[in-house]
Design an enzyme around this catalytic site. Structure first.
Site, PDB file in Angstrom:
ATOM      1  N   HIS A  72       0.846  -1.196   0.000  1.00  4.16           N
ATOM      2  CA  HIS A  72       0.000   0.000   0.000  1.00  4.16           C
ATOM      3  C   HIS A  72       0.880   1.244   0.000  1.00  4.16           C
ATOM      4  O   HIS A  72       2.066   1.175   0.324  1.00  4.16           O
ATOM      5  CB  HIS A  72      -0.961  -0.015   1.195  1.00  4.16           C
ATOM      6  CG  HIS A  72      -0.309  -0.220   2.517  1.00  4.16           C
ATOM      7  ND1 HIS A  72       0.094   0.812   3.323  1.00  4.16           N
ATOM      8  CD2 HIS A  72       0.063  -1.354   3.164  1.00  4.16           C
ATOM      9  CE1 HIS A  72       0.655   0.325   4.416  1.00  4.16           C
ATOM     10  NE2 HIS A  72       0.657  -0.983   4.349  1.00  4.16           N
ATOM     11  N   TYR A 200      -5.124   5.487  11.140  1.00  2.00           N
ATOM     12  CA  TYR A 200      -4.958   5.946  12.523  1.00  2.00           C
ATOM     13  C   TYR A 200      -6.018   7.022  12.769  1.00  2.00           C
ATOM     14  O   TYR A 200      -6.085   7.999  12.015  1.00  2.00           O
ATOM     15  CB  TYR A 200      -3.582   6.583  12.712  1.00  2.00           C
ATOM     16  CG  TYR A 200      -2.403   5.663  12.485  1.00  2.00           C
ATOM     17  CD1 TYR A 200      -1.820   4.981  13.548  1.00  2.00           C
ATOM     18  CD2 TYR A 200      -1.843   5.488  11.215  1.00  2.00           C
ATOM     19  CE1 TYR A 200      -0.719   4.154  13.353  1.00  2.00           C
ATOM     20  CE2 TYR A 200      -0.738   4.660  11.009  1.00  2.00           C
ATOM     21  CZ  TYR A 200      -0.190   3.998  12.080  1.00  2.00           C
ATOM     22  OH  TYR A 200       0.906   3.179  11.898  1.00  2.00           O
ATOM     23  N   PRO A 292       3.895   1.199  19.672  1.00  4.41           N
ATOM     24  CA  PRO A 292       3.550   0.668  18.346  1.00  4.41           C
ATOM     25  C   PRO A 292       3.031   1.707  17.350  1.00  4.41           C
ATOM     26  O   PRO A 292       2.868   1.401  16.170  1.00  4.41           O
ATOM     27  CB  PRO A 292       2.460  -0.376  18.653  1.00  4.41           C
ATOM     28  CG  PRO A 292       1.918  -0.010  19.988  1.00  4.41           C
ATOM     29  CD  PRO A 292       3.021   0.655  20.726  1.00  4.41           C
ATOM     30  N   LYS A 296       7.240   0.574  14.234  1.00  2.62           N
ATOM     31  CA  LYS A 296       8.695   0.485  14.027  1.00  2.62           C
ATOM     32  C   LYS A 296       9.393  -0.703  14.696  1.00  2.62           C
ATOM     33  O   LYS A 296      10.521  -1.028  14.345  1.00  2.62           O
ATOM     34  CB  LYS A 296       9.375   1.768  14.546  1.00  2.62           C
ATOM     35  CG  LYS A 296       9.068   3.008  13.743  1.00  2.62           C
ATOM     36  CD  LYS A 296       9.661   2.924  12.367  1.00  2.62           C
ATOM     37  CE  LYS A 296       9.326   4.102  11.490  1.00  2.62           C
ATOM     38  NZ  LYS A 296       9.194   3.764  10.085  1.00  2.62           N
ATOM     39  N   TYR A 384       8.140   7.385   8.101  1.00  2.00           N
ATOM     40  CA  TYR A 384       7.199   6.262   8.223  1.00  2.00           C
ATOM     41  C   TYR A 384       7.632   5.089   7.335  1.00  2.00           C
ATOM     42  O   TYR A 384       7.560   3.933   7.742  1.00  2.00           O
ATOM     43  CB  TYR A 384       5.790   6.748   7.864  1.00  2.00           C
ATOM     44  CG  TYR A 384       4.693   5.766   8.225  1.00  2.00           C
ATOM     45  CD1 TYR A 384       4.371   5.517   9.560  1.00  2.00           C
ATOM     46  CD2 TYR A 384       3.983   5.086   7.245  1.00  2.00           C
ATOM     47  CE1 TYR A 384       3.380   4.615   9.899  1.00  2.00           C
ATOM     48  CE2 TYR A 384       2.975   4.184   7.574  1.00  2.00           C
ATOM     49  CZ  TYR A 384       2.682   3.960   8.903  1.00  2.00           C
ATOM     50  OH  TYR A 384       1.703   3.066   9.241  1.00  2.00           O
TER      51      TYR A 384
HETATM   52  P1  RFL Z   1      10.573 -10.893  20.371  1.00  2.31           P
HETATM   53  O1  RFL Z   1       9.592 -11.025  19.261  1.00  2.31           O
HETATM   54  O2  RFL Z   1      10.057 -10.508  21.702  1.00  2.31           O
HETATM   55  O3  RFL Z   1      11.350 -12.263  20.458  1.00  2.31           O
HETATM   56  C1  RFL Z   1      12.216 -12.557  21.530  1.00  2.31           C
HETATM   57  C2  RFL Z   1      12.237 -14.054  21.732  1.00  2.31           C
HETATM   58  O4  RFL Z   1      13.139 -14.382  22.784  1.00  2.31           O
HETATM   59  C3  RFL Z   1      12.556 -15.361  23.609  1.00  2.31           C
HETATM   60  N1  RFL Z   1      13.166 -15.284  24.944  1.00  2.31           N
HETATM   61  C4  RFL Z   1      14.110 -16.131  25.385  1.00  2.31           C
HETATM   62  N2  RFL Z   1      14.680 -17.203  24.814  1.00  2.31           N
HETATM   63  C5  RFL Z   1      15.603 -17.869  25.547  1.00  2.31           C
HETATM   64  N3  RFL Z   1      15.956 -17.539  26.820  1.00  2.31           N
HETATM   65  C6  RFL Z   1      15.407 -16.476  27.418  1.00  2.31           C
HETATM   66  N4  RFL Z   1      15.759 -16.138  28.654  1.00  2.31           N
HETATM   67  C7  RFL Z   1      14.431 -15.723  26.706  1.00  2.31           C
HETATM   68  N5  RFL Z   1      13.688 -14.629  26.993  1.00  2.31           N
HETATM   69  C8  RFL Z   1      12.932 -14.381  25.923  1.00  2.31           C
HETATM   70  C9  RFL Z   1      11.065 -15.019  23.612  1.00  2.31           C
HETATM   71  O5  RFL Z   1      10.253 -16.136  23.950  1.00  2.31           O
HETATM   72  C10 RFL Z   1      10.870 -14.581  22.156  1.00  2.31           C
HETATM   73  O6  RFL Z   1      10.493 -15.651  21.318  1.00  2.31           O
HETATM   74  O7  RFL Z   1      11.718  -9.829  19.999  1.00  2.31           O
HETATM   75  P2  RFL Z   1      12.418  -9.522  18.582  1.00  2.31           P
HETATM   76  O8  RFL Z   1      12.805 -10.787  17.868  1.00  2.31           O
HETATM   77  O9  RFL Z   1      13.439  -8.510  18.871  1.00  2.31           O
HETATM   78  O10 RFL Z   1      11.240  -8.864  17.694  1.00  2.31           O
HETATM   79  C11 RFL Z   1      10.696  -7.621  18.041  1.00  2.31           C
HETATM   80  C12 RFL Z   1       9.228  -7.544  17.638  1.00  2.31           C
HETATM   81  O11 RFL Z   1       8.564  -8.692  18.117  1.00  2.31           O
HETATM   82  C13 RFL Z   1       8.540  -6.278  18.179  1.00  2.31           C
HETATM   83  O12 RFL Z   1       9.388  -5.167  18.082  1.00  2.31           O
HETATM   84  C14 RFL Z   1       7.234  -5.939  17.406  1.00  2.31           C
HETATM   85  O13 RFL Z   1       6.280  -6.938  17.577  1.00  2.31           O
HETATM   86  C15 RFL Z   1       6.660  -4.594  17.864  1.00  2.31           C
HETATM   87  N6  RFL Z   1       5.378  -4.258  17.209  1.00  2.31           N
HETATM   88  C16 RFL Z   1       5.351  -3.765  15.921  1.00  2.31           C
HETATM   89  N7  RFL Z   1       6.488  -3.629  15.216  1.00  2.31           N
HETATM   90  C17 RFL Z   1       6.445  -3.197  13.918  1.00  2.31           C
HETATM   91  O14 RFL Z   1       7.521  -3.052  13.296  1.00  2.31           O
HETATM   92  N8  RFL Z   1       5.260  -2.919  13.262  1.00  2.31           N
HETATM   93  C18 RFL Z   1       4.081  -3.046  13.893  1.00  2.31           C
HETATM   94  O15 RFL Z   1       3.047  -2.863  13.247  1.00  2.31           O
HETATM   95  C19 RFL Z   1       4.084  -3.456  15.280  1.00  2.31           C
HETATM   96  N9  RFL Z   1       2.942  -3.597  15.944  1.00  2.31           N
HETATM   97  C20 RFL Z   1       4.180  -4.420  17.894  1.00  2.31           C
HETATM   98  C21 RFL Z   1       2.958  -4.068  17.236  1.00  2.31           C
HETATM   99  C22 RFL Z   1       4.130  -4.921  19.200  1.00  2.31           C
HETATM  100  C23 RFL Z   1       2.930  -5.054  19.849  1.00  2.31           C
HETATM  101  N10 RFL Z   1       2.960  -5.584  21.166  1.00  2.31           N
HETATM  102  C24 RFL Z   1       2.158  -6.635  21.595  1.00  2.31           C
HETATM  103  C25 RFL Z   1       4.051  -5.217  22.061  1.00  2.31           C
HETATM  104  C26 RFL Z   1       1.746  -4.195  17.867  1.00  2.31           C
HETATM  105  C27 RFL Z   1       1.712  -4.655  19.187  1.00  2.31           C
HETATM  106  C28 RFL Z   1       0.359  -4.715  19.860  1.00  2.31           C
HETATM  107  C1  PHB Z   2      -0.824  -3.693  13.298  1.00  8.16           C
HETATM  108  O1  PHB Z   2      -1.320  -4.012  12.205  1.00  8.16           O
HETATM  109  O2  PHB Z   2      -0.781  -4.475  14.245  1.00  8.16           O
HETATM  110  C2  PHB Z   2      -0.263  -2.319  13.440  1.00  8.16           C
HETATM  111  C3  PHB Z   2      -0.350  -1.422  12.395  1.00  8.16           C
HETATM  112  C4  PHB Z   2       0.175  -0.145  12.532  1.00  8.16           C
HETATM  113  C5  PHB Z   2       0.779   0.206  13.725  1.00  8.16           C
HETATM  114  C6  PHB Z   2       0.866  -0.699  14.756  1.00  8.16           C
HETATM  115  C7  PHB Z   2       0.344  -1.964  14.633  1.00  8.16           C
HETATM  116  O3  PHB Z   2       1.297   1.450  13.869  1.00  8.16           O
END
Ligand code: RFL
Ligand code: PHB
Length: 389
Positions: A72, A200, A292, A296, A384
């Site tokens: 998109h 948003y 979020p 990023k 962005y």
């Molecule tokens: P993760 O995904 O947390 O993975 C870390 C892994 O390490 C494991 N772990 C261990 N393993 C061994 N020994 C230990 N002691 C350990 N402790 C932990 C965990 O079980 C896990 O599997 O980190 P990583 O790989 O750095 O990835 C980061 C992303 O997951 C995170 O930044 C994003 O999900 C954030 N985020 C978003 N990012 C975007 O770029 N675009 C988005 O649209 C976006 N939306 C979001 C989000 C995060 C959200 N939440 C729930 C925080 C939306 C939400 C709601």
């Molecule tokens: C999502 O699709 O989960 C999402 C999209 C945009 C954001 C954060 C999360 O800024």
């Protein structure tokens, strides 16, 4: 066991690092605390920057993303009583974005590691890092009750915000920077056709976001208080509140349905410096958290892995450590850029309790300036879509 790079954490950062290192002839073992099913069940990010999309294609992970993802030209902002605004990444940067879920990326990564015979040890308990400032670090853990040890050259800490890697850096050498926001996001997933755009919404009742995963899977969020309890938010209440925060044309177009997942995430900005200690290198959420709002977090995990994989490959291929030595500074410059952008967008789009009328007007004027200024629009679009690596 022995490997070149021991990777702690089998989320997107750890798996992608292992995948890219393997393509460059560098051996690794990934240690994941949870079961694979648990990792794959987590619902998180959904928006990929252009650089993330390009990198995934470059390393052979683009096939399913290009088939099932939704490209998109940017995301919209629907501001109460103002015209709709598009963060037009295509117009200002020439680059599109991609809606493709983190869950799918993680599945693709596991499939790629399996196909290449990569070692991902799940349910690894009590992971501990040792001798990180020596040339012979090692990692210990327990698997099915048995003590194990991996000798390695380097350790990559990819274990997210609650992992053990960051904690292995002595506190006297660390600086942490943190901001908590006085609200969270209540999110639901529903098996309904998504609203066509990622949108948003700013409203006096609070922020809302319409997002998507695929043609039959939608993701919606609303700003909520920190003491919100999931049991107080049955689906009907969620939809009613969501619709109260978006413009009428959007209300008319939204297809509601039962939620298949519902969760609350508090919003937080956090950066820890440095991202290196001896032979330990942090990447992804292990080193930084962004709210979020700017989408990023996952994208930063990918850019960290880009820099770190390049550095480790250079070290093995040419016996040079310039990139390893500059890893922390290079990665952090990009991290701070995303931290600032996510903070700014969070401040712009949410209602803050205890806000003064002056602050409210400032926020409104920020948006009016954005509507009026091509320069402001170009600046937001550039950030962005993601700054270049
Ligand atoms: P993760 O995904 O947390 O993975 C870390 C892994 O390490 C494991 N772990 C261990 N393993 C061994 N020994 C230990 N002691 C350990 N402790 C932990 C965990 O079980 C896990 O599997 O980190 P990583 O790989 O750095 O990835 C980061 C992303 O997951 C995170 O930044 C994003 O999900 C954030 N985020 C978003 N990012 C975007 O770029 N675009 C988005 O649209 C976006 N939306 C979001 C989000 C995060 C959200 N939440 C729930 C925080 C939306 C939400 C709601
Ligand atoms: C999502 O699709 O989960 C999402 C999209 C945009 C954001 C954060 C999360 O800024």
């Amino acid at each position: 066991m022995r490997t070149q790079v021991a990777i702690v954490g089998g989320g997107p950062a750890g798996l992608l690092l292992s995948h890219i290192l393997d393509r460059n002839g560098v051996d690794s073992i990934v240690l994941e605390r949870q079961t694979r099913a648990h990792v794959l069940e987590r619902i998180r990010a959904g928006v990929l920057e252009a650089g993330t999309v390009a990198l995934l294609r470059d390393v052979g992970l683009g096939e399913r993303m290009d088939r099932e993802g939704h490209p998109h030209d940017g995301s919209s902002i629907a501001w109460e009583n103002r015209p709709r605004f598009l963060i037009d990444t295509k117009k200002y940067t020439g680059k599109p974005m991609m809606a493709y879920g983190q869950t799918n990326i993680t599945e693709d990564l596991y499939a790629a590691r399996d196909a290449a015979g990569g070692q991902v040890i799940d349910e690894a308990a009590n992971v501990q890092l040792h001798d990180l400032t020596s040339t012979k670090p090692y990692v210990t853990f327990e698997k099915a009750g048995a003590a194990q040890r991996i000798d390695c050259d380097y350790v990559a800490g990819c274990d997210g915000s609650h992992g053990v890697s960051r904690a292995a850096i002595p506190a006297r050498l660390m600086k942490t920077f943190e901001k908590s926001y006085p609200f969270g996001w209540l999110g639901i997933m529903s098996e309904t056709p998504p609203y066509p755009e990622i949108c948003y919404c700013y409203h006096s009742r609070g922020f809302a976001l319409a997002s998507q995963r695929n043609p039959m899977l939608s993701r919606y969020y609303i700003q909520c208080d920190l003491d919100t309890r999931l049991e107080d938010w049955p689906d009907d209440r969620f939809w009613e509140e969501f619709k109260a925060r978006c413009p009428q044309d959007m209300v008319d177009a939204i297809v509601t349905g039962p939620s298949i997942e519902k969760s609350i995430a508090p919003l937080r900005s956090f950066v820890s410096e440095p991202m290196r200690y001896g032979r330990l290198f942090l990447a992804g959420d292990a080193a930084h958290i962004v709210p979020p709002t700017g989408a990023k977090g996952l994208n930063l995990a990918v850019s960290d892995v880009f820099y770190l994989s390049r550095a480790l490959t250079e070290a093995y291929r040419y016996n040079k450590t310039d990139y390893l030595d500059s890893y922390a500074d290079t990665a952090l410059r990009r991290v701070w850029g995303a931290a600032r952008m996510s903070w700014w967008l969070t401040m712009l789009l949410h209602r803050f309790p205890d806000e003064t009328p002056f602050e409210e007007r400032m926020r409104l004027n920020q948006f009016d300036y954005l509507l009026a200024s091509e320069h402001a629009q170009a600046s937001l679009a550039e950030q962005y879509v993601g700054l270049p690596y």
